[in-house]
Design an enzyme around this catalytic site. Sequence first.
Site, PDB file in Angstrom:
ATOM      1  N   ASP A  42       0.692  -0.951  -0.248  1.00  0.00           N
ATOM      2  CA  ASP A  42      -0.047  -0.166   0.011  1.00  0.00           C
ATOM      3  C   ASP A  42       0.812   1.099   0.387  1.00  0.00           C
ATOM      4  OD1 ASP A  42      -2.232   1.546   0.191  1.00  0.00           O
ATOM      5  OD2 ASP A  42      -3.029   0.674   2.077  1.00  0.00           O
TER       6      ASP A  42
ATOM      7  N   SER B 112      -3.065  -9.932   2.092  1.00  0.00           N
ATOM      8  CA  SER B 112      -3.245  -9.491   3.683  1.00  0.00           C
ATOM      9  C   SER B 112      -2.819 -10.995   4.298  1.00  0.00           C
ATOM     10  CB  SER B 112      -4.709 -11.407   3.492  1.00  0.00           C
ATOM     11  OG  SER B 112      -5.712 -10.216   4.436  1.00  0.00           O
ATOM     12  N   THR B 113      -1.039 -11.676   3.556  1.00  0.00           N
ATOM     13  CA  THR B 113       0.250 -12.313   3.802  1.00  0.00           C
ATOM     14  C   THR B 113       0.949 -11.322   4.460  1.00  0.00           C
ATOM     15  OG1 THR B 113       0.817 -12.561   1.058  1.00  0.00           O
ATOM     16  CG2 THR B 113      -0.594 -13.713   2.203  1.00  0.00           C
TER      17      THR B 113
ATOM     18  N   TYR C  78      -0.782  -8.413   8.120  1.00  0.00           N
ATOM     19  CA  TYR C  78      -2.889  -8.982   7.961  1.00  0.00           C
ATOM     20  C   TYR C  78      -2.091 -10.408   8.802  1.00  0.00           C
ATOM     21  CZ  TYR C  78      -5.266  -4.546   7.425  1.00  0.00           C
ATOM     22  OH  TYR C  78      -6.128  -3.275   7.627  1.00  0.00           O
TER      23      TYR C  78
HETATM   24  N1  AR6 Z   1       5.070  -5.099  -4.820  1.00  0.00           N
HETATM   25  C1  AR6 Z   1       4.405  -6.507  -4.595  1.00  0.00           C
HETATM   26  N2  AR6 Z   1       4.288  -7.099  -4.063  1.00  0.00           N
HETATM   27  C2  AR6 Z   1       4.636  -6.302  -2.296  1.00  0.00           C
HETATM   28  C3  AR6 Z   1       5.282  -4.906  -2.112  1.00  0.00           C
HETATM   29  C4  AR6 Z   1       5.567  -4.347  -3.268  1.00  0.00           C
HETATM   30  N3  AR6 Z   1       6.073  -2.901  -3.786  1.00  0.00           N
HETATM   31  N4  AR6 Z   1       5.399  -4.525  -1.355  1.00  0.00           N
HETATM   32  C5  AR6 Z   1       5.027  -5.705  -0.352  1.00  0.00           C
HETATM   33  N5  AR6 Z   1       4.508  -6.414  -1.329  1.00  0.00           N
HETATM   34  P1  AR6 Z   1       1.503  -6.129   2.694  1.00  0.00           P
HETATM   35  P2  AR6 Z   1      -1.738  -7.056   4.239  1.00  0.00           P
HETATM   36  C6  AR6 Z   1       3.938  -7.776  -0.506  1.00  0.00           C
HETATM   37  O1  AR6 Z   1       1.193  -6.409   4.636  1.00  0.00           O
HETATM   38  O2  AR6 Z   1      -0.917  -8.354   4.861  1.00  0.00           O
HETATM   39  C7  AR6 Z   1      -1.094  -1.668   4.588  1.00  0.00           C
HETATM   40  O3  AR6 Z   1      -0.417  -1.232   5.938  1.00  0.00           O
HETATM   41  C8  AR6 Z   1       4.181  -8.413   1.048  1.00  0.00           C
HETATM   42  O4  AR6 Z   1       5.204  -9.012   0.246  1.00  0.00           O
HETATM   43  O5  AR6 Z   1       1.374  -4.952   2.062  1.00  0.00           O
HETATM   44  O6  AR6 Z   1      -2.690  -7.018   3.661  1.00  0.00           O
HETATM   45  C9  AR6 Z   1      -2.673  -1.489   4.912  1.00  0.00           C
HETATM   46  O7  AR6 Z   1      -2.411  -0.197   4.576  1.00  0.00           O
HETATM   47  C10 AR6 Z   1       3.331  -9.933   0.722  1.00  0.00           C
HETATM   48  O8  AR6 Z   1       3.341 -10.436   0.701  1.00  0.00           O
HETATM   49  O9  AR6 Z   1      -0.341  -6.455   3.115  1.00  0.00           O
HETATM   50  C11 AR6 Z   1      -2.913  -2.400   5.563  1.00  0.00           C
HETATM   51  O10 AR6 Z   1      -3.195  -1.672   6.860  1.00  0.00           O
HETATM   52  C12 AR6 Z   1       1.979  -9.004   0.377  1.00  0.00           C
HETATM   53  O11 AR6 Z   1       2.953  -7.465  -0.155  1.00  0.00           O
HETATM   54  C13 AR6 Z   1      -1.973  -3.551   5.829  1.00  0.00           C
HETATM   55  O12 AR6 Z   1      -0.970  -3.274   5.272  1.00  0.00           O
HETATM   56  C14 AR6 Z   1       1.172  -8.292   0.759  1.00  0.00           C
HETATM   57  O13 AR6 Z   1       1.678  -7.299   2.410  1.00  0.00           O
HETATM   58  C15 AR6 Z   1      -2.318  -4.642   4.626  1.00  0.00           C
HETATM   59  O14 AR6 Z   1      -1.822  -6.274   4.512  1.00  0.00           O
END
Ligand code: AR6
Length: 188
Positions: free
Chosen positions: A32, A121-122, A125
């Site tokens: 995000d 979510s991984t 979350y």
């Molecule tokens: N490109 C692709 N994947 C990515 C990138 C990127 N640039 N950066 C991280 N990931 P997360 P969630 C992957 O924590 O668990 C935020 O604060 C990462 O390796 O981004 O759904 C939001 O505002 C992982 O596999 O999302 C919410 O509050 C995946 O993205 C909360 O985090 C998801 O990790 C959402 O948590």
Amino acid sequence: MIKIIQGDITTLAVDAIVNAANQVMLGGGGVDGAIHRAAGHELYEACLTMPEVRPGVRCPTGEARITPGFRLPAKFVIHTVGPVYRDGQHGEPEKLAACYRNSLALAAENGCHSIAFPCISTGIYGYPKEEAAAIAVSEVQAFLSPAESAEDAEGEGRAPSRPLMEIIFCCFLERDKRVYENLIGKSA
Ligand code: AR6
């Protein structure tokens, strides 16, 4: 068609990238934060104009919202909110499945032919990676199967019911990519 890649989703020149957002939809950490930084301040402004369905909630868990991609190479950002993982007994699988389904439906409604998903979510979350990937793959395959019969329809001169779509699982980490490859094979 399904593809699995390792990389930064903000660099992809696809019709839509999916953001693993939170309910407030004004940015955060993880993917995000990366998407908001790369898209520029206009994305924050666009999110701010999304109506709240209740105080502090622009996008309830499992739903999806679409904005332009602004400075990203992607045309659109589809913001979806994955469930916070507790123990898997609090509706998490259904909510995660809904994220994929609603994002794909929104992409199709907006004429997208290519879409990239992060592993929703991984990260922060805490959803177990293998379980989340199995849900992601099964929702995407279910979405694509009517499209594949649409390809047959085209061959037979009938109008396809839904545009064909390239769906990319964009894994930031090598080990996440392996999880998807184990589920759908390295040829994808
Ligand atoms: N490109 C692709 N994947 C990515 C990138 C990127 N640039 N950066 C991280 N990931 P997360 P969630 C992957 O924590 O668990 C935020 O604060 C990462 O390796 O981004 O759904 C939001 O505002 C992982 O596999 O999302 C919410 O509050 C995946 O993205 C909360 O985090 C998801 O990790 C959402 O948590």
